[in-house]
Design a protein around this motif. Sequence first.
Motif, mmCIF file in Angstrom:
data_model
loop_
_atom_site.group_PDB
_atom_site.id
_atom_site.type_symbol
_atom_site.label_atom_id
_atom_site.label_comp_id
_atom_site.label_asym_id
_atom_site.label_seq_id
_atom_site.Cartn_x
_atom_site.Cartn_y
_atom_site.Cartn_z
ATOM 1 N N HIS A 1 5.494 8.866 -5.646
ATOM 2 C CA HIS A 1 6.838 8.589 -5.117
ATOM 3 C C HIS A 1 7.094 8.927 -3.661
ATOM 4 O O HIS A 1 7.753 8.177 -2.965
ATOM 5 C CB HIS A 1 7.878 9.343 -5.959
ATOM 6 C CG HIS A 1 7.828 8.945 -7.402
ATOM 7 N ND1 HIS A 1 7.794 9.859 -8.422
ATOM 8 C CD2 HIS A 1 7.770 7.749 -7.978
ATOM 9 C CE1 HIS A 1 7.734 9.225 -9.575
ATOM 10 N NE2 HIS A 1 7.712 7.948 -9.333
ATOM 11 N N LYS B 1 12.253 9.638 -2.595
ATOM 12 C CA LYS B 1 12.144 9.698 -4.043
ATOM 13 C C LYS B 1 11.250 10.837 -4.488
ATOM 14 O O LYS B 1 10.140 10.978 -4.014
ATOM 15 C CB LYS B 1 11.645 8.362 -4.562
ATOM 16 C CG LYS B 1 12.616 7.268 -4.138
ATOM 17 C CD LYS B 1 12.417 5.962 -4.838
ATOM 18 C CE LYS B 1 13.462 4.984 -4.331
ATOM 19 N NZ LYS B 1 13.329 3.669 -4.933
ATOM 20 N N ILE B 2 11.781 11.626 -5.381
ATOM 21 C CA ILE B 2 11.050 12.761 -5.931
ATOM 22 C C ILE B 2 11.051 12.610 -7.447
ATOM 23 O O ILE B 2 12.048 12.213 -8.036
ATOM 24 C CB ILE B 2 11.712 14.088 -5.511
ATOM 25 C CG1 ILE B 2 11.631 14.232 -3.988
ATOM 26 C CG2 ILE B 2 11.059 15.270 -6.204
ATOM 27 C CD1 ILE B 2 12.133 15.546 -3.456
ATOM 28 N N THR B 3 9.909 12.903 -8.022
ATOM 29 C CA THR B 3 9.766 12.804 -9.463
ATOM 30 C C THR B 3 10.874 13.546 -10.204
ATOM 31 O O THR B 3 11.228 14.659 -9.820
ATOM 32 C CB THR B 3 8.403 13.403 -9.853
ATOM 33 O OG1 THR B 3 7.406 12.468 -9.474
ATOM 34 C CG2 THR B 3 8.295 13.661 -11.322
ATOM 35 N N GLY B 4 11.371 12.942 -11.234
ATOM 36 C CA GLY B 4 12.374 13.601 -12.080
ATOM 37 C C GLY B 4 11.834 13.774 -13.487
ATOM 38 O O GLY B 4 10.695 13.375 -13.782
ATOM 39 N N ASP C 1 9.998 11.065 -15.418
ATOM 40 C CA ASP C 1 8.745 10.592 -14.858
ATOM 41 C C ASP C 1 7.584 11.536 -15.168
ATOM 42 O O ASP C 1 6.453 11.255 -14.810
ATOM 43 C CB ASP C 1 8.877 10.491 -13.328
ATOM 44 C CG ASP C 1 9.989 9.550 -12.937
ATOM 45 O OD1 ASP C 1 9.781 8.339 -13.022
ATOM 46 O OD2 ASP C 1 11.088 10.020 -12.581
#
Lengths: 747, 327
Positions: free
Chosen positions: A654, A675-678, A681
């Motif tokens: 991301h 965008k950062i992994t949530g 994900d």
Amino acid sequence: MSTPRDVEITVGYPALPGLEDRLEKRTVKPAEGDAAPWDATTKFTTIGTDVDRVDGLQKASGRAKYTYDITFPGMLQAMILRAPIAKGKLKGLELDEASRMPGIGAVVALKDLGAKVRFVGDAIAAVAGTTLNHVRDAIEKIRAEYDLEEHNVDYVVATDAPLLSATGQIEEPWAEAAELEAALKEAKVTHEATYRTEVQTHSSLETHGGVARWNGNDLEIWLSTQATFGCRGELAQACKAKGIDVGTVTLHAEFVGGGFGSKFSAGIEGLAVCLLAHAAKVPVKLMLDRFEEHTTTGNRPGCLMQARAGVDADGRIVAWDWRSFGHAGFTGSGGVSVPNYYTADAKKRTAHKDLNIDADPPRPMRAPGHPQGWFGAELFLDELATKAGIDPLQFRLKNDREAIRLDQWRFGAAKFGWDAARARKNEAGARFLTGSGLASARWGNLGGAGRGTPHGITCRIHQDGTVETRSGAQDIGVGTKTMMAIVTAEELGIPVARITAMTGHTTDPSGPASGGSTLTPSIASAVRHAAFLAKQTLVEIVAKHIGVPLSEVHCAGGKVGSGTAQLRWADACKLIGPNPIDERGKRHPNYAEKPFHASQCGAQFAEVKVDTWTGLVEVTRMFGIQDCGLVLAKKQAESQVLGAMIQGVSYALHEQRIMDKRSGRMLNGDFLRYKITGVRDLPRLECHMHSIANGHDSVGAAGLGEPPSVATAAAIGNAVFHAIGVPVRHLPITPDKVLAALASKKG
Amino acid sequence: MKPFTYVVPKSLAEASEAGKQPNTVLKGAGVDLIDRMKERLQTPERIVNLLPLKDELAGVAVEASGELKIGATTTIAQLEQHEALANPALAGLQAAAALTASPQIRNRATVAGNILQFTRCWYVRSEAFHCLHGGRGPTCLAMTGENRYHAVLGWMDCVRVHPSNLAPPLLALDAEYSTRLGDKVRRRKFTDLFPAEPRAQTAEHTLEAGEIVTAIHVPKPAAGTRTAYCESREKLTFDWATTACAVKVVLAGGKIAAASVVLGAVAPVPLPRPKAAALLLGEAPSATLFQKVAEAAYAGASPLAHNDYKLVVGKAIVREALEQATR
Ligand SMILES: Cc1cc2nc3c(=O)[nH]c(=O)nc-3n(C[C@H](O)[C@H](O)[C@H](O)COP(=O)(O)OP(=O)(O)OC[C@H]3O[C@@H](n4cnc5c(N)ncnc54)[C@H](O)[C@@H]3O)c2cc1C
């Protein structure tokens, strides 16, 4: 105190499941007055067990006060005016109107007239006022004029950048290297390819900044930092350089919301808040906003990497040529590291060049240079292995020269189910393709005693039975306080609940920065030493009280005494009196003898599912094994590994800084578009802490912050290659790149 | 944020009176609006908060006619969880709501606010950039700048995309909307809510200043109606769609008797694709048919420098939506 004595210890580790013991005897010479070393035979009560984070409740309930939370009556808020241009000179700066605006307490220039402006976001001036709205209004009244120069924020087209083909392969000829080229010629299978990564920002949840308060010439500052003592010195000097007669400087950073390498320096924001508070004569708070955090506090640089290598008929690497080009901002280093343990017998060469662009320079970021280099190198190795018809695990087992990791590969592969995962074939024409990949990790640090003053720790035992362990170094959120409490509890033989750990106030003994994964290995044995000394004092008190010779009194298992004359811990402590036992331990230098393992190793395995329709990659599960010397705080250690894997998933899939080339400004400098992994994900994550008795000091801890972040993106890159049959050589592996790779496969 | 007067109306009449004042904006939950005010991209003198008007504006109800009435300030979560949406004919609307943003935002943000939100273009939403859609510059900056999340279809002199999740399924369901401006009450087709020619200087929607959307009406679906909504993203948690598609099909005797296809996140407005939908009529669902429809949905696309991936992904999403609706 006895004179230095030889101590025989057992180092190494008992067998990982299914493998063999690796235990050895060593003779070491601890320093006079230090505790005797723990080793592989020590039976621990608290160390290595699951202990909840000691400040968890404080953090979850909001009672933990971060710099961001510090407030004083009459305190002013502040902001920095940032340059809107990427390159040029400051030609004019008019601050008067701003300082006359309502609610404004101080305005200071941060750049001299005629000075260079180096990137969008370069600091020009700072303003403090009653509210941020007042400050914002005043900032709009500052007239700054610039002489503009041409800029470039794209390192791929920087002067000195290598020539790229239409498909992004480096086309520049390799510098001559006769022997290496001969080895490549002789190799049975060779391969050459280019890899690329993008800029990742640190994205600490707490932004940089501080609250400053002057008391005459004495400065007190609350700072979000990962180097309390370094920043104290830096600010004292920087304020002096600005003509302020600085008395003492006291710095507080009791709770820090992350740093990841970006908070070693107090930075321009740290200096600005001190100057503003000095000028306004009231406390001032200056915390960066998210955009400033993304654009002015460093990053993990992007890089281009190229490898060419060859293997012999046995699959052994015989030639290895590597070069990298890293973006360095307007200054700094875009360095890239590569694994060296696969190529021990090869003719080899590595070269690196920094490429300057007109952007915020890199700062160290969790294993600087490593995740990017490992991504390139490990994916290259899988491509090479595939060409040579060798399974990636077998290829590693053949070439890896680090014995401990060979155990980790075998154990990890069994745990992950590597062979089965690789044997599974995707159905022809299936929409979703699964694949598995692996990658290695390495780091090297056993901490040190500190330059000049040795790192120290205070341990206090109070008459109510509570214990304090204190360090002036910071806990940036990793669990340093918990580690200190655990080590103290172990040494004193009492529960963790009796112990309060304190970090981050420079009024306590000095300690290192949280960097290079050195904090725990550098202070753990000092924590132990302080507790050890405090315990001796308690034992003396008890010995006197029960009238038994000192040598016969022991403190263990919550009791202090001798034979049947035992006092419970709480009763023993009652003898102390109103002034607590107050001992200062120190970090002794590492033993002169060779440690069992001077670095750290790890291996990670990943499984992905790729949607061939939309190009979306989902990491479905990961397994990581990691060593870090003696595992002190098991839960927190696991959190470091799992957290590194989460950050690695984010890096792999991301995160990327997207720049507007015309203006030189970051377009996604917020948490919506960066965008950062949530949670949704994230894969199913598992890890195994591989505890090793190193025998390098009385505790034997090695660092852990960085090593687990080395392998993740590489393992995911390899899994994607396995799933779709073509490598995606450019991070992050976003849907557009996956679709392009799939299209290239169709031809 | 600049100081402003905050109007808390006691009735819809009072709100619409206040809304007619110059330099006044209406506020739902403010998720979109406050963001832009913090950046000083919008600096109204007066804000009229619609949230207190719960009786008049909030809630979901099924009317006697079978029509579904969605109050303008109903939250996205209330819509998603309403029992009336547990109906295959409204599955697309429910999915669109469920996929929006994060739980926190869905619990706050209103349905009208979602449909009327400003574009997410990273140029126009930044105070540092001066572009035509923001009314501060001569051209669209994204067209020649960084445009991986921008339009591939239907753009003119501005390549922004319409970000609303809820608009495509509502268009597919032939929804209507009611408004109030002063004393004037009107009810129109959803297609009227979006500009026919979405130029840089036209707004995201066609409402007049101060015109309050009071409710959205979804006509009673014909028997055999099914809808679906699918979107592509770069990550699964809390991300904007890179492409989206809402479809409606009415199945009768194994054949498709009526259909609509609406694209989201690929054009400056939510984009109905009637020609693509027409290919479905009279046909039995099949993978080849859906492929053809997907191609037609993106016919005439003009991708920009960084977003041609949207064509591949977008077509896959059309196919997926059609598969879901006919499964
Ligand atoms: C992190 C994040 C992620 C998001 N992800 C998504 C996503 O995936 N998909 C998606 O669709 N959206 C997404 N959004 C956008 C979000 O759904 C909208 O911002 C929100 O729905 C706006 O609703 P609101 O009630 O807060 O509107 P407000 O901010 O109050 O208003 C928005 C606009 O509508 C006008 N308005 C509001 N109500 C009325 C009315 N009744 N009559 C006339 N005008 C009115 C206002 O004047 C304003 O111009 C996301 C937002 C955030 C912050």
